[in-house]
Design a protein around this motif. Structure first.
Motif, PDB file in Angstrom:
ATOM      1  N   ASN A 186       1.597  11.033   5.003  1.00 61.24           N
ATOM      2  CA  ASN A 186       1.886  12.052   6.039  1.00 61.24           C
ATOM      3  C   ASN A 186       0.893  13.208   6.026  1.00 61.24           C
ATOM      4  OD1 ASN A 186       4.246  10.793   7.060  1.00 61.24           O
ATOM      5  ND2 ASN A 186       5.366  11.534   5.259  1.00 61.24           N
ATOM      6  N   LYS A 205      10.411   3.457   6.202  1.00 61.94           N
ATOM      7  CA  LYS A 205       9.370   3.453   7.241  1.00 61.94           C
ATOM      8  C   LYS A 205       9.200   2.042   7.803  1.00 61.94           C
ATOM      9  CE  LYS A 205       7.009   7.345   8.066  1.00 61.94           C
ATOM     10  NZ  LYS A 205       6.412   8.160   7.039  1.00 61.94           N
ATOM     11  N   VAL A 243      -1.301   8.242   7.293  1.00 63.37           N
ATOM     12  CA  VAL A 243      -0.275   8.536   8.290  1.00 63.37           C
ATOM     13  C   VAL A 243       1.090   8.081   7.797  1.00 63.37           C
ATOM     14  CG1 VAL A 243       0.484   8.077  10.653  1.00 63.37           C
ATOM     15  CG2 VAL A 243      -1.950   8.181  10.141  1.00 63.37           C
ATOM     16  N   MET A 244       1.181   6.814   7.421  1.00 67.21           N
ATOM     17  CA  MET A 244       2.487   6.208   7.159  1.00 67.21           C
ATOM     18  C   MET A 244       2.927   6.340   5.703  1.00 67.21           C
ATOM     19  SD  MET A 244       3.374   5.153  10.127  1.00 67.21           S
ATOM     20  CE  MET A 244       4.630   3.900  10.000  1.00 67.21           C
ATOM     21  N   VAL A 245       1.999   6.629   4.828  1.00 65.63           N
ATOM     22  CA  VAL A 245       2.379   6.715   3.418  1.00 65.63           C
ATOM     23  C   VAL A 245       2.357   8.167   2.936  1.00 65.63           C
ATOM     24  CG1 VAL A 245       1.834   5.936   1.074  1.00 65.63           C
ATOM     25  CG2 VAL A 245       1.491   4.388   3.003  1.00 65.63           C
ATOM     26  N   TYR A 250      -4.194   4.406   8.286  1.00 62.85           N
ATOM     27  CA  TYR A 250      -2.773   4.048   8.115  1.00 62.85           C
ATOM     28  C   TYR A 250      -2.116   4.649   6.863  1.00 62.85           C
ATOM     29  CZ  TYR A 250       1.460   1.247   7.617  1.00 62.85           C
ATOM     30  OH  TYR A 250       2.767   0.863   7.444  1.00 62.85           O
ATOM     31  N   PRO A 251      -2.705   4.499   5.663  1.00 65.31           N
ATOM     32  CA  PRO A 251      -2.010   5.042   4.475  1.00 65.31           C
ATOM     33  C   PRO A 251      -1.835   6.562   4.535  1.00 65.31           C
ATOM     34  CG  PRO A 251      -3.761   3.531   3.820  1.00 65.31           C
ATOM     35  CD  PRO A 251      -3.943   3.798   5.277  1.00 65.31           C
ATOM     36  N   ILE A 309       0.815  -1.213   0.000  1.00 67.89           N
ATOM     37  CA  ILE A 309       0.000   0.000   0.000  1.00 67.89           C
ATOM     38  C   ILE A 309       0.853   1.270   0.000  1.00 67.89           C
ATOM     39  CG2 ILE A 309      -2.038  -1.095   0.953  1.00 67.89           C
ATOM     40  CD1 ILE A 309      -1.429  -0.053   3.632  1.00 67.89           C
ATOM     41  N   GLY A 310       2.161   1.095  -0.170  1.00 70.44           N
ATOM     42  CA  GLY A 310       3.008   2.262  -0.432  1.00 70.44           C
ATOM     43  C   GLY A 310       3.917   2.694   0.692  1.00 70.44           C
ATOM     44  N   THR A 311       4.034   1.908   1.765  1.00 68.07           N
ATOM     45  CA  THR A 311       4.954   2.282   2.847  1.00 68.07           C
ATOM     46  C   THR A 311       6.381   2.166   2.328  1.00 68.07           C
ATOM     47  OG1 THR A 311       3.377   1.304   4.374  1.00 68.07           O
ATOM     48  CG2 THR A 311       5.520   1.862   5.274  1.00 68.07           C
ATOM     49  N   GLY A 346       1.680   4.248  -3.357  1.00 67.54           N
ATOM     50  CA  GLY A 346       1.100   5.051  -2.283  1.00 67.54           C
ATOM     51  C   GLY A 346       0.246   6.200  -2.802  1.00 67.54           C
TER      52      GLY A 346
END
Lengths: 415, 234
Positions: B115, A324, B111-113, B108-109, A318-320, B84
């Motif tokens: 920002n 990270k 926050v973590m992908v 989650y995406p 999903i792109g992390t 992302g």
């Protein structure tokens, strides 16, 4: 960052038993190191304090070559009047010097008129000596514990000789010595006190007034064997030593070599070897702690990565970004380290506190009934805790790196 | 401009002993806002094709453009960034993060992908959870949700970054009949509401009739294209 830590913390408590077990290992390691450091440091500091404050002083100054011949107590290597004045001048100008005492040291015969044995005699100024070595006075086990026991005409006799020759306070004894010219002279003394043996090379050392020493050795000028120095705070020993060495560096003898030897207690006492051994042992115990933390955290993190391969695949898909993913796992190691360090510190301090309350006594050499007072500096606690946290982060780097390098497609296929 | 253009796309897996031809020269285009499905038996190449479109894998040969970008040339980081920003995923096994609540999984995406700031996240996530009918379950963890509920959360997560394209690999395979229909209708509704392109793979005959365009894959070849209404192109 807070989200990262939140996820890391939840992941840790997702495998509660494993996390607690790993933390228990870290805590046990921390406690062991803290208690070990507290006890050994306490022992070491107590012994160093006892040795330096009862006879050795913190720093000593001799004429060059004296220390190499110290077993013979060579009078021809005494500091001459001009050199004595030089040293006195430097000492009076040196920051951190609290007190100093001049000594004339010599070997001689010691007799109670029936038996004779050897003695090492220290001719001292009582006021200066008691100020420089304050524990000397507490070593007087028989006789008055004040300067009167060392006034002119009196001698403080080491317990070892007093017992062997059956000497009591108030007895008259004679000390015979050979002066620098080779002629022999003797002088009678009244025993002013009996000195308890100190740890280290002080078991046969007696004390007389410096004027009596001069009279016995027929010294008419201001010459001494050594200067003994006490610094204001013990940790200052090395800076004062450096200052003194630097100030004496331009004082050269006829051969163009330094005129004086300036040594800290470590060079003068064999106990420094024991202290060094304690430091080496402490180092290895810390190394064990590192191993415990490193292995346990690596183990738990490798397991965490292995069990969450599909999850890693999902978050990567999903792109992390790989960085990270890495920081997610490093954060887990970091939190484990922090929790272990905090818990270990608390438990370790509690155990040190209990040990202090328990009044444990021990013997060292001829000294008995020494009370163990474990103490650990806040600096040491902080250092060890930071160490644990850094090692925890380092240990989690490899598994975290592995997680971040996983191809999402392979990770998602993992069963 | 078409959203996806595949030209003579091939994918060969090299195992120790044999070469497996998962895709053998596939050509197709998919327009923006489509609701398309790749169907076919197991091993026909559906998942491989979705992985290639989703920038999770690289083709062995041919050309694949997504949003005008040749995604086969993207490196690890660039690929992650592309996913992302442009692609949402829905997995057969839901793949929700077990330590996060439904709300946090959807968030989650962002926050973590991406920002995104908190205020923006809160509104977006709450809106999507409401849209998929999970607003009242937002505080629950995945193990407290049913399969259909998990997939609804997964759909919200896939849509939260406002992607151009959502890829769903067998999204109904682990769901019962009603839940499967519910999920398909939900995806269709989200497609209409958000103008997002949905592409999914399935061999679930129950839902094929619900899809606008069906591409049929057999043994790595595209053997048919059926547009809603029953016309089949050979």
């Amino acid at each position: 960052m807070s989200n990262l830590l939140k996820i890391a913390m939840r992941n840790l408590f997702r495998y509660r038993r494993r996390t607690l077990l790993t933390m228990a290992l870290i805590v046990a390691g921390m406690v062991f190191v803290l208690v070990f450091v507290a006890v050994t440091d306490s022992f070491k500091n107590m012994m160093i304090g006892h040795i330096t404050e009862s006879f050795l002083g913190h720093i000593q100054i001799h004429k060059r070559g004296y220390l190499a011949s110290i077993d013979n107590l060579p009078l021809h290597l005494n500091l001459l009047p001009r050199q004595v004045e030089m040293v006195e001048q430097v000492l009076s100008q040196t920051e951190g010097v609290e007190a100093y005492s001049e000594r004339i040291k010599f070997g001689g015969g010691f007799s109670n008129f029936q038996q004779t044995t050897n003695i090492r005699v220290n001719g001292v100024d009582p006021g200066k000596e008691f100020e420089t070595c304050p524990l000397l006075i507490s070593r007087i086990v028989k006789g008055k514990r004040d300067a009167s026991s060392l006034e002119k005409g009196k001698i403080l006799v080491p317990e070892l000789l007093a017992r062997g020759l059956g000497i009591k306070v108030g007895d008259t004894v004679v000390v015979v010595a050979t002066n620098r010219d080779g002629s022999v002279n003797g002088k009678t003394f009244v025993v002013g006190g009996i000195l308890e043996s100190a740890t280290g090379p002080g078991g046969r050392d007696g004390y007389i007034h410096i004027e009596d020493a001069k009279e016995l050795l027929r010294i008419t000028t201001k010459e001494v064997s050594e200067f003994v120095i006490r610094v204001r705070d013990f940790p200052q020993v090395y800076s004062v030593h450096a200052q003194l060495k630097s100030r004496f560096s331009d004082k050269l003898n006829k051969e163009g070599k330094p005129m004086f030897e300036v040594y800290t207690w470590e060079k003068l006492s064999p106990f420094s070897n024991i202290a060094n051994m304690i430091d080496v042992m402490t180092f290895f115990v810390k190394l064990m702690l590192i191993s415990v933390v490193l292995i346990s955290i690596m183990n738990v993190m490798i397991m965490a990565v292995y069990e969450r391969i599909r999850e890693i695949g999902t978050i990567s898909a999903i792109g992390t970004l790989p960085g990270k993913v890495l920081s997610l796992f490093v954060a887990e190691g970091f939190l484990l380290g922090i929790m272990g360090a905090i818990s270990g510190t608390i438990l370790g301090m509690v155990i040190v506190f209990i040990l202090n309350l328990s009044t444990i006594t021990f013997s060292f050499g001829r000294q008995t009934g020494l009370v163990l007072a474990p103490i650990i500096s806040i600096w040491e606690v902080v250092t060890i805790s930071l160490f644990v946290i850094v090692v925890a982060v380092v240990a989690s780097l490899q598994p975290a790196w592995k997680a971040s390098r996983m191809e999402p497609i392979d990770a998602l296929r993992h069963v | 401009m078409s959203l996806i253009v595949a030209q003579n796309l091939t994918k060969i897996y090299n195992t120790e002993e044999v070469e497996v031809h998962a895709l053998r020269g596939v050509d197709f285009t998919i327009e923006e806002g489509s609701f398309a499905s790749f169907v076919g038996p197991s091993g026909s190449g559906k998942t491989t094709l979705l992985n290639l479109i989703g920038c999770l894998d690289k083709p062995t040969g041919g050309r694949l453009l997504v949003e005008g970008s040749d995604i086969s040339s993207l490196g690890r980081k660039e690929g992650a960034r592309f996913r992302g920003q442009n692609i949402g995923y829905i997995f057969q096994n839901f793949n929700l993060i077990p330590v996060l609540t439904a709300f946090e999984n959807v968030e989650y995406p962002l926050v973590m992908v991406q920002n995104r700031p908190v205020s923006e996240r809160q509104d977006r996530v709450a809106g999507l959870l409401a849209a998929v009918g999970m607003a009242d379950q937002k505080g629950k963890f995945p193990d407290q949700l049913s399969g259909g509920q998990k997939q609804r959360v997964a759909i919200a997560r896939a849509l939260v970054t406002n992607p151009k394209l959502v890829l769903a690999d067998e999204p109904t395979a682990n769901l019962d009949h009603d839940a499967a229909y519910g999920i398909i209708r939900l995806m269709e509704k989200m497609k209409d509401d958000l103008r997002t392109t949905f592409i999914f793979s399935t061999h679930d005959t129950r839902i094929i009739g619900e899809v606008e365009i069906v591409y049929t894959l057999e043994d790595g070849r595209l053997t048919g294209q059926q547009i809603s209404g029953g016309k089949v192109h050979e």
